[in-house]
Design a protein around this motif. Structure first.
Motif, PDB file in Angstrom:
ATOM      1  N   VAL A   1      -4.418 -36.756  14.666  1.00  0.00           N
ATOM      2  CA  VAL A   1      -4.843 -37.640  15.805  1.00  0.00           C
ATOM      3  C   VAL A   1      -4.179 -36.629  17.132  1.00  0.00           C
ATOM      4  O   VAL A   1      -3.061 -36.411  16.948  1.00  0.00           O
ATOM      5  CB  VAL A   1      -4.658 -38.965  15.793  1.00  0.00           C
ATOM      6  N   TYR A   2      -4.879 -36.755  18.347  1.00  0.00           N
ATOM      7  CA  TYR A   2      -4.450 -36.209  19.537  1.00  0.00           C
ATOM      8  C   TYR A   2      -4.249 -37.868  20.238  1.00  0.00           C
ATOM      9  O   TYR A   2      -4.870 -38.689  20.314  1.00  0.00           O
ATOM     10  CB  TYR A   2      -5.125 -35.552  20.239  1.00  0.00           C
ATOM     11  N   THR A   3      -2.745 -38.052  20.284  1.00  0.00           N
ATOM     12  CA  THR A   3      -2.734 -39.538  20.949  1.00  0.00           C
ATOM     13  C   THR A   3      -1.710 -39.530  21.964  1.00  0.00           C
ATOM     14  O   THR A   3      -1.178 -38.449  22.384  1.00  0.00           O
ATOM     15  CB  THR A   3      -2.258 -40.640  19.716  1.00  0.00           C
TER      16      THR A   3
ATOM     17  N   TYR B   1       9.999 -34.906  28.264  1.00  0.00           N
ATOM     18  CA  TYR B   1       9.466 -36.332  28.443  1.00  0.00           C
ATOM     19  C   TYR B   1       8.410 -36.710  27.797  1.00  0.00           C
ATOM     20  O   TYR B   1       7.245 -36.278  28.448  1.00  0.00           O
ATOM     21  CB  TYR B   1       9.354 -36.340  29.942  1.00  0.00           C
ATOM     22  N   VAL B   2       8.224 -37.084  26.437  1.00  0.00           N
ATOM     23  CA  VAL B   2       7.191 -37.109  25.555  1.00  0.00           C
ATOM     24  C   VAL B   2       6.143 -38.165  25.838  1.00  0.00           C
ATOM     25  O   VAL B   2       6.511 -39.204  25.738  1.00  0.00           O
ATOM     26  CB  VAL B   2       7.772 -37.031  24.176  1.00  0.00           C
ATOM     27  N   LEU B   3       5.090 -37.816  26.022  1.00  0.00           N
ATOM     28  CA  LEU B   3       3.899 -38.832  26.122  1.00  0.00           C
ATOM     29  C   LEU B   3       2.840 -38.338  25.377  1.00  0.00           C
ATOM     30  O   LEU B   3       2.296 -39.122  24.364  1.00  0.00           O
ATOM     31  CB  LEU B   3       3.334 -38.930  27.354  1.00  0.00           C
ATOM     32  N   ASP B   4       2.317 -37.209  25.225  1.00  0.00           N
ATOM     33  CA  ASP B   4       1.215 -36.591  24.343  1.00  0.00           C
ATOM     34  C   ASP B   4       1.575 -35.966  23.153  1.00  0.00           C
ATOM     35  O   ASP B   4       2.776 -35.384  23.058  1.00  0.00           O
ATOM     36  CB  ASP B   4       0.427 -35.615  25.157  1.00  0.00           C
ATOM     37  N   GLU B   5       0.719 -36.257  22.115  1.00  0.00           N
ATOM     38  CA  GLU B   5       1.475 -35.585  20.770  1.00  0.00           C
ATOM     39  C   GLU B   5       0.355 -35.573  19.879  1.00  0.00           C
ATOM     40  O   GLU B   5      -0.668 -36.318  19.944  1.00  0.00           O
ATOM     41  CB  GLU B   5       2.459 -36.501  20.137  1.00  0.00           C
TER      42      GLU B   5
ATOM     43  N   LYS C   1       2.152 -27.225  27.136  1.00  0.00           N
ATOM     44  CA  LYS C   1       2.462 -25.901  26.426  1.00  0.00           C
ATOM     45  C   LYS C   1       0.961 -25.261  26.358  1.00  0.00           C
ATOM     46  O   LYS C   1       1.013 -24.166  26.638  1.00  0.00           O
ATOM     47  CB  LYS C   1       2.839 -26.260  24.730  1.00  0.00           C
ATOM     48  N   TYR C   2      -0.077 -25.872  25.830  1.00  0.00           N
ATOM     49  CA  TYR C   2      -1.114 -25.298  25.543  1.00  0.00           C
ATOM     50  C   TYR C   2      -2.260 -25.192  26.680  1.00  0.00           C
ATOM     51  O   TYR C   2      -3.064 -24.469  26.845  1.00  0.00           O
ATOM     52  CB  TYR C   2      -1.988 -25.692  24.312  1.00  0.00           C
TER      53      TYR C   2
ATOM     54  N   GLU D   1       3.312 -32.040  16.549  1.00  0.00           N
ATOM     55  CA  GLU D   1       3.973 -31.497  17.675  1.00  0.00           C
ATOM     56  C   GLU D   1       3.592 -32.385  19.011  1.00  0.00           C
ATOM     57  O   GLU D   1       2.726 -33.174  19.336  1.00  0.00           O
ATOM     58  CB  GLU D   1       3.120 -30.203  18.089  1.00  0.00           C
ATOM     59  N   ALA D   2       4.751 -32.376  19.907  1.00  0.00           N
ATOM     60  CA  ALA D   2       4.629 -33.050  21.115  1.00  0.00           C
ATOM     61  C   ALA D   2       4.704 -32.275  22.373  1.00  0.00           C
ATOM     62  O   ALA D   2       4.980 -31.296  22.279  1.00  0.00           O
ATOM     63  CB  ALA D   2       5.781 -34.162  21.137  1.00  0.00           C
TER      64      ALA D   2
END
Length: 326
Positions: A187-189, A117-121, A213-214, A207-208
């Motif tokens: 960018v981190y977005t 469920y992607v939001l951050d990338e 993950k981190y 990477e999303a």
């Protein structure tokens, strides 16, 4: 005299009956509910509830207030200029408000995201040769505004081995343009930025789901990075409206869960996505206050504890105390 008194009484009764029989929406307009949001895809349940008329059907006068960043939403709640936040408002930003004013708000829904469920990338220019976050060593990175975005960007870079990278704040609406112009290397977005860049053929996703993950240590873990909340002051003063608001908001969440294609068009006007491009945006998941399991609370707490470890929070913020109890 008696006739005049009778007519006056009759008029009062008639007025009372007229108001009593009026639609709930007319009687509720004296209680405006001012909700802050910023233009990210995770706010979709709120956008849908406004545009599909769920709040109006509940007799509520909900007033959306757009801000450039999540930190400004929190500041508006602190100052009494907003009664709550839409999903997508940084949970870390909200916690800073809680530290400044204990008991400020209650969270009734979050938008957990991860690799699915992607939001951050992290994004890079389309033709960039960079293939991993580790290769961002010494590079110029932009992040969304506010302490939550900056702290997370720096921590991900650090844990991915990208030492020496510099992070600067930049309004999320400028991320794609900054990459295209070569002003930054990555960018981190948050979505829908990645979709905007992909569709105009200027950026690609490096990477999303990076926070799961981190930061949480598991790509499938729920990152409760954003939250919908109401101030405790509003909840105490308007308990009936609070229940109606959460019920109508829940209808927005259910629309996304059951028929996402019907919900997606409501991104238009609230985010940088327009027209048929709304079909391309990945959607976050949503979790209501009464759906939290012990593991969800634990992952949420781990996210908050990062800010204590980094010296951002002056004290530990306990997730359990922030969740709305119904």
């Amino acid at each position: 005299m008696q006739r005049r008194r009778f007519l006056g009484t009759a008029g009062t009764v008639a007025t009372t009956l007229a108001l009593g029989g009026a639609p709930a929406i007319l009687r509720a307009q004296t209680v405006p509910i001012r909700i802050g949001y910023w233009p990210v895809a995770a706010g979709l349940p709120f956008y849908a509830a406004v545009e599909a008329g769920y709040f109006k059907e509940a007799g509520l006068d909900v007033q959306p207030i757009k801000f450039a960043g999540a930190q400004q939403v929190m500041e508006a709640m602190l100052s009494g200029r907003a009664d709550g936040s839409a999903n997508g408002t940084g949970a870390g930003n909200l916690a800073i408000g809680e530290i400044a004013q204990p008991g400020l708000f209650k969270i009734f829904a979050t938008n957990p995201s991860n690799a699915q469920y992607v939001l951050d990338e992290f994004l890079v220019p389309k033709d960039s040769t960079i293939k991993s976050i580790a290769e961002l060593k010494g590079k110029k990175i932009a992040s969304g505004p506010g302490i939550q975005n900056v702290t997370l960007a720096k921590t991900v870079l650090e844990r991915a081995g990208a030492t020496g990278a510099t992070v600067t704040e930049l309004p999320i609406g400028q991320h794609v343009a900054a990459l295209a112009a070569g002003q930054v290397d990555a960018v981190y977005t948050l979505e829908p930025t990645g979709t905007v860049g992909r569709m105009n053929n200027t950026t690609r996703v490096l990477e999303a789901g990076v926070i799961a993950k981190y930061i949480l240590g598991n790509p499938s873990a729920p990152w409760h990075g954003g939250a919908a909340a109401l101030t405790t002051d509003f909840i105490k003063k308007h308990p009936a409206e609070t229940k109606k608001y959460i019920a109508a908001y829940t209808r927005g969440i259910e629309l996304i869960r059951k028929t996402p294609d019907k919900a997606r068009p409501y991104l238009k006007g609230y985010t940088a996505i327009e027209g048929s491009l709304t079909n391309e945006v990945p959607l976050a998941s949503y979790m209501l206050y009464n759906e939290f399991k012990a593991s969800d609370v634990a992952y949420f707490q781990k996210f908050y504890d990062l800010f204590v470890d980094k010296g951002i929070f002056a004290s530990r913020v306990m997730v359990d105390s922030l969740l709305y109890k119904g």
